[in-house]
Design a protein around this motif. Structure first.
Motif, mmCIF file in Angstrom:
data_model
loop_
_atom_site.group_PDB
_atom_site.id
_atom_site.type_symbol
_atom_site.label_atom_id
_atom_site.label_comp_id
_atom_site.label_asym_id
_atom_site.label_seq_id
_atom_site.Cartn_x
_atom_site.Cartn_y
_atom_site.Cartn_z
ATOM 1 N N SER A 127 0.915 -1.144 -0.070
ATOM 2 C CA SER A 127 -0.046 0.196 0.024
ATOM 3 C C SER A 127 0.842 1.314 -0.165
ATOM 4 C CB SER A 127 -0.852 -0.088 1.194
ATOM 5 O OG SER A 127 -1.691 1.254 1.221
ATOM 6 N N THR A 187 5.403 5.011 -3.940
ATOM 7 C CA THR A 187 6.437 4.712 -2.948
ATOM 8 C C THR A 187 5.501 3.736 -2.002
ATOM 9 O OG1 THR A 187 7.393 6.636 -3.083
ATOM 10 C CG2 THR A 187 7.531 5.488 -1.030
ATOM 11 N N THR A 188 6.049 2.570 -1.596
ATOM 12 C CA THR A 188 5.383 1.635 -0.720
ATOM 13 C C THR A 188 5.435 2.163 0.847
ATOM 14 O OG1 THR A 188 5.847 -0.302 -2.025
ATOM 15 C CG2 THR A 188 5.438 -0.849 0.397
ATOM 16 N N TYR A 189 4.444 2.351 1.464
ATOM 17 C CA TYR A 189 4.425 2.421 3.011
ATOM 18 C C TYR A 189 4.165 1.374 3.743
ATOM 19 C CZ TYR A 189 4.473 7.507 1.164
ATOM 20 O OH TYR A 189 4.873 8.553 0.655
ATOM 21 N N TYR A 190 3.293 0.487 3.273
ATOM 22 C CA TYR A 190 2.787 -0.602 4.147
ATOM 23 C C TYR A 190 2.985 -1.875 3.348
ATOM 24 C CZ TYR A 190 0.729 2.454 7.334
ATOM 25 O OH TYR A 190 0.577 3.501 8.364
ATOM 26 N N ASN A 191 3.378 -2.997 3.900
ATOM 27 C CA ASN A 191 3.442 -4.287 3.207
ATOM 28 C C ASN A 191 2.227 -5.236 3.944
ATOM 29 O OD1 ASN A 191 5.999 -4.325 1.472
ATOM 30 N ND2 ASN A 191 6.913 -4.268 3.733
ATOM 31 N N PRO A 244 4.275 -1.407 8.638
ATOM 32 C CA PRO A 244 4.696 -0.061 8.059
ATOM 33 C C PRO A 244 6.290 -0.524 7.350
ATOM 34 C CG PRO A 244 4.833 0.015 10.313
ATOM 35 C CD PRO A 244 4.262 -1.300 10.006
ATOM 36 N N THR A 245 6.567 0.269 6.432
ATOM 37 C CA THR A 245 8.042 0.323 5.794
ATOM 38 C C THR A 245 8.494 1.666 5.341
ATOM 39 O OG1 THR A 245 9.428 -1.060 4.196
ATOM 40 C CG2 THR A 245 6.926 -0.287 3.502
ATOM 41 N N GLY A 246 9.736 1.737 5.023
ATOM 42 C CA GLY A 246 10.206 2.940 4.652
ATOM 43 C C GLY A 246 9.987 4.360 5.669
ATOM 44 N N SER A 247 9.432 5.168 5.155
ATOM 45 C CA SER A 247 9.299 6.391 6.076
ATOM 46 C C SER A 247 8.260 6.077 6.910
ATOM 47 C CB SER A 247 8.824 7.784 5.307
ATOM 48 O OG SER A 247 7.796 7.083 4.391
ATOM 49 N N GLN A 248 7.412 4.933 6.888
ATOM 50 C CA GLN A 248 6.047 4.763 8.011
ATOM 51 C C GLN A 248 6.660 4.096 8.958
ATOM 52 O OE1 GLN A 248 3.808 7.055 7.041
ATOM 53 N NE2 GLN A 248 2.388 5.417 7.956
ATOM 54 N N ASP A 276 5.996 5.598 12.516
ATOM 55 C CA ASP A 276 4.930 5.836 12.677
ATOM 56 C C ASP A 276 4.109 5.294 14.059
ATOM 57 O OD1 ASP A 276 1.874 6.999 11.747
ATOM 58 O OD2 ASP A 276 1.591 5.057 12.151
#
Length: 85
Positions: free
Chosen positions: A32, A37-41, A58-62, A65
């Motif tokens: 998602s 850019t992916t924020y969630y797997n 969450p992944t990356g910048s998330q 969170d």
């Protein structure tokens, strides 16, 4: 929104096959948002014929969170709490 969309797909599959774990009810989306850019797997944390729970990790910048991993079950139970939704 993508977890809710996935829930709708799972409910349609349950109506057709009378089971959530039928071969045709694979997780509809792996990330998602669907594009960009992916924020969630996305994945199942549990799934059998009568129940399922999705998770959005969450992944990356998330990753930082405060809500961390979001979950949504077939009964509408949301985690970690409604403040994150």
């Amino acid at each position: 929104a993508i977890l809710v969309e996935s829930t709708n797909i799972m409910e349609r599959a349950y109506t057709e096959f009378n089971a959530y774990n039928s071969a045709s009810t694979a997780l509809p989306f792996a990330v998602s948002p669907k594009t960009g850019t992916t924020y969630y797997n996305l994945s199942f944390t549990a799934r059998n014929a009568t129940t399922y729970t999705f998770q959005a990790v969450p992944t990356g910048s998330q990753i930082s969170d405060s809500c961390n991993t979001l979950t949504l079950s077939n009964t509408g139970v949301k985690g970690p709490n409604n403040d994150c939704w």
